[in-house]
Design a protein around this motif. Structure first.
Motif, mmCIF file in Angstrom:
data_model
loop_
_atom_site.group_PDB
_atom_site.id
_atom_site.type_symbol
_atom_site.label_atom_id
_atom_site.label_comp_id
_atom_site.label_asym_id
_atom_site.label_seq_id
_atom_site.Cartn_x
_atom_site.Cartn_y
_atom_site.Cartn_z
ATOM 1 N N VAL A 94 0.859 -1.187 0.000
ATOM 2 C CA VAL A 94 0.000 0.000 0.000
ATOM 3 C C VAL A 94 0.891 1.231 0.000
ATOM 4 N N ALA A 95 0.646 2.148 -0.923
ATOM 5 C CA ALA A 95 1.458 3.357 -1.009
ATOM 6 C C ALA A 95 1.281 4.211 0.238
ATOM 7 N N THR A 96 2.385 4.717 0.755
ATOM 8 C CA THR A 96 2.375 5.601 1.921
ATOM 9 C C THR A 96 3.183 6.839 1.599
ATOM 10 N N GLY A 97 3.271 7.737 2.559
ATOM 11 C CA GLY A 97 4.040 8.958 2.342
ATOM 12 C C GLY A 97 5.536 8.742 2.326
ATOM 13 N N SER A 98 5.996 7.612 2.822
ATOM 14 C CA SER A 98 7.432 7.342 2.877
ATOM 15 C C SER A 98 7.934 6.818 1.536
ATOM 16 N N ALA A 99 9.247 6.895 1.323
ATOM 17 C CA ALA A 99 9.848 6.428 0.077
ATOM 18 C C ALA A 99 9.738 4.912 -0.019
ATOM 19 N N PRO A 100 9.499 4.378 -1.219
ATOM 20 C CA PRO A 100 9.400 2.920 -1.378
ATOM 21 C C PRO A 100 10.770 2.271 -1.203
ATOM 22 N N PRO A 101 10.806 0.966 -0.990
ATOM 23 C CA PRO A 101 12.088 0.266 -0.894
ATOM 24 C C PRO A 101 12.943 0.481 -2.140
ATOM 25 N N LYS A 102 14.250 0.338 -1.975
ATOM 26 C CA LYS A 102 15.184 0.580 -3.067
ATOM 27 C C LYS A 102 15.865 -0.727 -3.490
ATOM 28 N N PRO A 103 16.277 -0.820 -4.772
ATOM 29 C CA PRO A 103 17.059 -1.986 -5.193
ATOM 30 C C PRO A 103 18.276 -2.180 -4.308
ATOM 31 N N GLY A 104 18.507 -3.415 -3.896
ATOM 32 C CA GLY A 104 19.612 -3.723 -2.998
ATOM 33 C C GLY A 104 19.208 -3.859 -1.555
ATOM 34 N N ASP A 105 18.005 -3.375 -1.186
ATOM 35 C CA ASP A 105 17.546 -3.499 0.199
ATOM 36 C C ASP A 105 17.356 -4.971 0.569
ATOM 37 N N THR A 106 17.830 -5.351 1.745
ATOM 38 C CA THR A 106 17.634 -6.710 2.238
ATOM 39 C C THR A 106 16.158 -6.965 2.508
ATOM 40 N N THR A 107 15.677 -8.126 2.097
ATOM 41 C CA THR A 107 14.263 -8.470 2.217
ATOM 42 C C THR A 107 14.107 -9.761 3.016
ATOM 43 N N THR A 108 13.255 -9.725 4.036
ATOM 44 C CA THR A 108 12.974 -10.903 4.836
ATOM 45 C C THR A 108 11.462 -11.021 5.020
#
Length: 335
Positions: free
Chosen positions: A40-54
Motif C-alpha cells: 500500500v502506497a504511503t508517504g514514505s519512500a518505497p524500498p530501493k534496489p539492494g535493500d535486504t528483504t525478509t
C-alpha cells in the motif's frame, strides 16, 4: 516483512506500512527464488534496489521465515508500490570468475563459488574428489555450480534464510503430511516414462590401473574408467546395471572407475527421486522447504490421485507461498 527500513506486520501498531499481497518462491529450477510484493502506497519512500528483504509467515501453528533476499526492482503507482526481489542464487548468476583446483571435492569447489559470489553457504555435501578441475570465464558462477551439481547428481537451491544448498536428494520418511480432504486445495500430478532409465559415465586417464600419479595418461581402453547404473519400473536404482534407454556421459574430470560408478549411481538416484511430477496446493504451510519430503494421507480410494500418490513420499523442488485478500494463505509445492 522487512525490506530495508520498511516493515509490515499483522500485529497491531507493528511496522510502518501495509501489504496488499505476497508471492514468494524458492526453487531448484531456473535461476533461483524470487518474491513479488504489492504494498500500500504511503508517504514514505518505497524500498530501493539492494535493500535486504525478509518475509516470515505464520499459519497459526508457528511461523517460519519463507524468503530472504534483496530487492531487484521497485515500481510505483499512485496507490501501490510493487517490489520484486531475488534470493542468494541471483548473486551467483551475476558473478563471473575463473579458477583451477587440484585434489578438491565438488563440495569444496561449490563452497568457494558461493562465498566468492557473496552468498551464504548452507548444507554443502562433498561429492567426488577431482584430481583437477578448471572453471573458465563466460558461464557465470551459478552455471558452474549447477554444472557441478549435474555431475554429482545433486541439487542447488536456497532455504528461507537465504542459505545456498548443494546436496543429494533427501531420502527417508516424510517431513510433512497433509490430509487430503482437509488441507489439499488442488492437485495436478502425473507419472511419465523417463526419457532415460540408465546412464554410463566415461572418464579419462589411467589412474584406475596405473595409480593416481598417472591420472593424466591417455588410454586406449576406457573400460577401467567407466561406470553405469539404471532404474527399474518401480524407480529403484540398480548400480552397475544397464537400462534399455541408456545415456552416455563423458567427462574428463572423472579419473577412476570408482568415481565413474559413483557418479552414475548418483545421477540415477536423482532421477529416481521424481517418481511423480506435478504440484499440490494446500492451506498455507510456511515450514515446507525445497528438498523436503511430503506425503498425502486419507486420499479417497476412488480418486485418481490415490493411484499416483497414496503411500508415496514426494520431494519438493519448488515451494511457493501466496497471501492475499482474494486467496488467503496458500502454499503450492511442485515435484
Amino acid at each position: 516483512m522487512t525490506i530495508g527500513s520498511f516493515q509490515a506486520s499483522s500485529q497491531p501498531r507493528a511496522g510502518n506500512g501495509q501489504v496488499r499481497s505476497i508471492s514468494c518462491a524458492l526453487t531448484m529450477d531456473g535461476a533461483g527464488g524470487h518474491c513479488y510484493l504489492e504494498l500500500v502506497a504511503t508517504g514514505s519512500a518505497p524500498p530501493k534496489p539492494g535493500d535486504t528483504t525478509t518475509i516470515s509467515l505464520d499459519d497459526g501453528n508457528g511461523g517460519a521465515t519463507v524468503f530472504t533476499g534483496e530487492v531487484q526492482e521497485t515500481k510505483a503507482s499512485p496507490d501501490t508500490a510493487i517490489v520484486v526481489g531475488s534470493d542468494g542464487l541471483a548473486k551467483l548468476a551475476r558473478f563471473d570468475l575463473d579458477g583451477a583446483y587440484e585434489q578438491m571435492s565438488a563440495g569444496a569447489i561449490a563452497k568457494e563459488l558461493v562465498q566468492k559470489a557473496g552468498a551464504t553457504a548452507g548444507k554443502i555435501e562433498d561429492g567426488p574428489k577431482f584430481p583437477s578441475y578448471v572453471l573458465h570465464r563466460g558461464p557465470r558462477a551459478l552455471r558452474h555450480l549447477q554444472r557441478l551439481a549435474e555431475l554429482c547428481g545433486f541439487d542447488v537451491y536456497t532455504d528461507g534464510d537465504g542459505k545456498v544448498h548443494f546436496a543429494a536428494p533427501k531420502q527417508g520418511g516424510a517431513d510433512h503430511t497433509f490430509t487430503y480432504q482437509e488441507q489439499v486445495l488442488r492437485t495436478g500430478l502425473e507419472q511419465v516414462t523417463p526419457v532415460q532409465d540408465g546412464v554410463q559415465v566415461w572418464g579419462e586417464g589411467a589412474a584406475s590401473t596405473q595409480g593416481s600419479d598417472k591420472a593424466h595418461w591417455l588410454v586406449k581402453d576406457l573400460s577401467s574408467v567407466s561406470g553405469k547404473a539404471s532404474v527399474d519400473n518401480s524407480f529403484k536404482v540398480k548400480p552397475a546395471s544397464a537400462g534399455k534407454l541408456m545415456r552416455e556421459v563423458r567427462d574428463g574430470a572423472v579419473r577412476t572407475g570408482d568415481d565413474a560408478a559413483t557418479l552414475a549411481k548418483a545421477k540415477m538416484t536423482l532421477l529416481a527421486s521424481r517418481p511423480v511430477r506435478g504440484f499440490i496446493e494446500v492451506l498455507g504451510s510456511p515450514k515446507v522447504k525445497p528438498g523436503e519430503l511430503v506425503k498425502l494421507d486419507d486420499i479417497p480410494s476412488e480418486h485418481p490421485v490415490n493411484a499416483l500418490a497414496s503411500g508415496k513420499v514426494l520431494r519438493v523442488r519448488t515451494v511457493r507461498h501466496t497471501l492475499s485478500m482474494k486467496t488467503g494463505f496458500v502454499t503450492r509445492m511442485e515435484f
